[in-house]
Scaffold this motif. Structure first.
Motif, mmCIF file in Angstrom:
data_model
loop_
_atom_site.group_PDB
_atom_site.id
_atom_site.type_symbol
_atom_site.label_atom_id
_atom_site.label_comp_id
_atom_site.label_asym_id
_atom_site.label_seq_id
_atom_site.Cartn_x
_atom_site.Cartn_y
_atom_site.Cartn_z
ATOM 1 N N PRO A 1 3.082 -11.287 -1.948
ATOM 2 C CA PRO A 1 1.753 -10.736 -1.684
ATOM 3 C C PRO A 1 1.777 -9.249 -1.339
ATOM 4 O O PRO A 1 2.732 -8.750 -0.757
ATOM 5 N N ILE A 2 0.723 -8.580 -1.722
ATOM 6 C CA ILE A 2 0.608 -7.134 -1.457
ATOM 7 C C ILE A 2 0.085 -6.909 -0.045
ATOM 8 O O ILE A 2 -0.904 -7.519 0.370
ATOM 9 N N GLU A 3 0.772 -6.039 0.684
ATOM 10 C CA GLU A 3 0.378 -5.708 2.061
ATOM 11 C C GLU A 3 -0.118 -4.253 2.085
ATOM 12 O O GLU A 3 0.622 -3.343 1.680
ATOM 13 N N ALA A 4 -1.305 -4.059 2.610
ATOM 14 C CA ALA A 4 -1.852 -2.696 2.687
ATOM 15 C C ALA A 4 -0.938 -1.783 3.510
ATOM 16 O O ALA A 4 -0.772 -0.604 3.186
ATOM 17 N N ARG A 5 -0.330 -2.338 4.574
ATOM 18 C CA ARG A 5 0.497 -1.478 5.450
ATOM 19 C C ARG A 5 1.750 -0.982 4.725
ATOM 20 O O ARG A 5 2.254 0.096 5.021
ATOM 21 N N ASP B 1 -10.201 -0.719 -1.404
ATOM 22 C CA ASP B 1 -9.837 -0.709 0.031
ATOM 23 C C ASP B 1 -8.650 0.235 0.248
ATOM 24 O O ASP B 1 -8.589 0.943 1.255
ATOM 25 N N ILE B 2 -7.717 0.227 -0.691
ATOM 26 C CA ILE B 2 -6.534 1.097 -0.586
ATOM 27 C C ILE B 2 -6.957 2.567 -0.736
ATOM 28 O O ILE B 2 -6.497 3.434 0.011
ATOM 29 N N ILE B 3 -7.848 2.831 -1.684
ATOM 30 C CA ILE B 3 -8.312 4.216 -1.891
ATOM 31 C C ILE B 3 -8.962 4.737 -0.599
ATOM 32 O O ILE B 3 -8.707 5.865 -0.178
ATOM 33 N N LYS B 4 -9.746 3.864 0.045
ATOM 34 C CA LYS B 4 -10.409 4.279 1.294
ATOM 35 C C LYS B 4 -9.401 4.389 2.436
ATOM 36 O O LYS B 4 -9.471 5.318 3.244
ATOM 37 N N LEU B 5 -8.479 3.464 2.488
ATOM 38 C CA LEU B 5 -7.453 3.488 3.540
ATOM 39 C C LEU B 5 -6.640 4.785 3.466
ATOM 40 O O LEU B 5 -6.342 5.410 4.490
#
Ligand SMILES: Nc1ncnc2c1ncn2[C@@H]1O[C@H](COP(=O)(O)OP(=O)(O)OP(=O)(O)O)[C@@H](O)[C@H]1O
Ligand SMILES: [Mg+2]
Length: 228
Positions: A93-97, A136-140
């Motif tokens: 799974p992909i983790e944003a962190r 979400d990643i672009i915003k993060l």
């Protein structure tokens, strides 16, 4: 001080990697410390037991980045489907962190970092108990967008929808790049004008078929990048 930008497209296979390669090549050949990062890649080719991320290899080769392609991405999947499905099938799974940490590492390493997304702007990265969209990643990461679009029939609809969807999420589109552009074709010329008129976003470059350089002033290109 590092600057970065996110390259998305009006769809998959539209030329994000091709354009990213020319863009990073332009910056590096101007003597700038420019790098490339692809958060997740699906459809990697297996060569001698190793999964090779083709997008990273293409950009590294054309732009002269002296790193192994595997080092330029956080997640590599063999299955050539959307990352949310590939990651589910391959149990990774992909983790944003993780993406945030790798992005931070690269942005410390490079003055100008080009981040290539997956598919078009709407791309699920994870859809289990956690929902993670590419946006979400672009915003993060706090990035603005360059949108690669085709130049021919259907481009107005795809470009305008992408710009409006980005705006609805508070994501800034800095410019469009029209790929496979023919400057003698009346439809391509009109599409360029219509996309600018309807979105109020400039077409910052047009890339002909088999182009080997990006036709844009380097300082104008640098100004599109945002401090991170
Ligand atoms: N201007 C161009 N001239 C010649 N070939 C091109 C051009 N743009 C793209 N291509 C080719 O079209 C194919 C798709 O382009 P590319 O891989 O850049 O798309 P992409 O948007 O990055 O795709 P993905 O969604 O898989 O990341 C590739 O084989 C690429 O070499
Ligand atoms: Mg690509």
């Amino acid at each position: 001080m590092s600057k970065a930008i996110f390259i998305t497209g009006t769809g998959t296979d539209i030329g994000k990697t091709y354009v990213s390669g020319l863009l990073v090549k332009k910056l590096r050949s101007s003597g700038l410390n420019a790098g490339y990062y692809k958060p997740a890649l699906s459809g990697a080719e297996e060569i001698a037991g190793n999964l090779i991320p083709g997008d990273c290899k293409f950009v590294a080769d054309i732009a002269g980045i002296p790193l192994a392609p595997q080092e330029l991405t956080s997640y590599i999947y063999k299955t050539a489907v959307s990352p949310h499905l590939a990651s589910q099938l391959e149990h990774q799974p992909i983790e944003a962190r993780v993406i945030q940490a790798d992005f931070n590492k690269f942005s410390h390493q490079y003055d100008f970092l080009t981040v290539e997304g997956c598919g078009g702007l709407v791309c699920p990265l994870r859809m289990d108990d956690t929902i993670l969209m590419q946006t979400d990643i672009i915003k993060l990461l706090g990035l603005d967008l360059l949108v690669v679009s085709s130049a021919g029939l259907g481009s107005i609809n795809n470009a305008v929808l992408t710009a409006h969807y980005a705006a609805s999420l508070g994501i800034t589109v800095k410019g469009f790049i029209l790929n496979n552009y023919d400057n003698t074709h009346f439809l391509h010329i009109d599409n360029r004008n219509m996309i600018e008129r309807l979105t109020k976003v400039p077409v910052i470059a047009c890339v002909p078929e088999h182009a080997s350089c990006l036709d844009i002033d380097t300082s104008a290109l640098c100004q599109l990048f945002k401090e991170v």
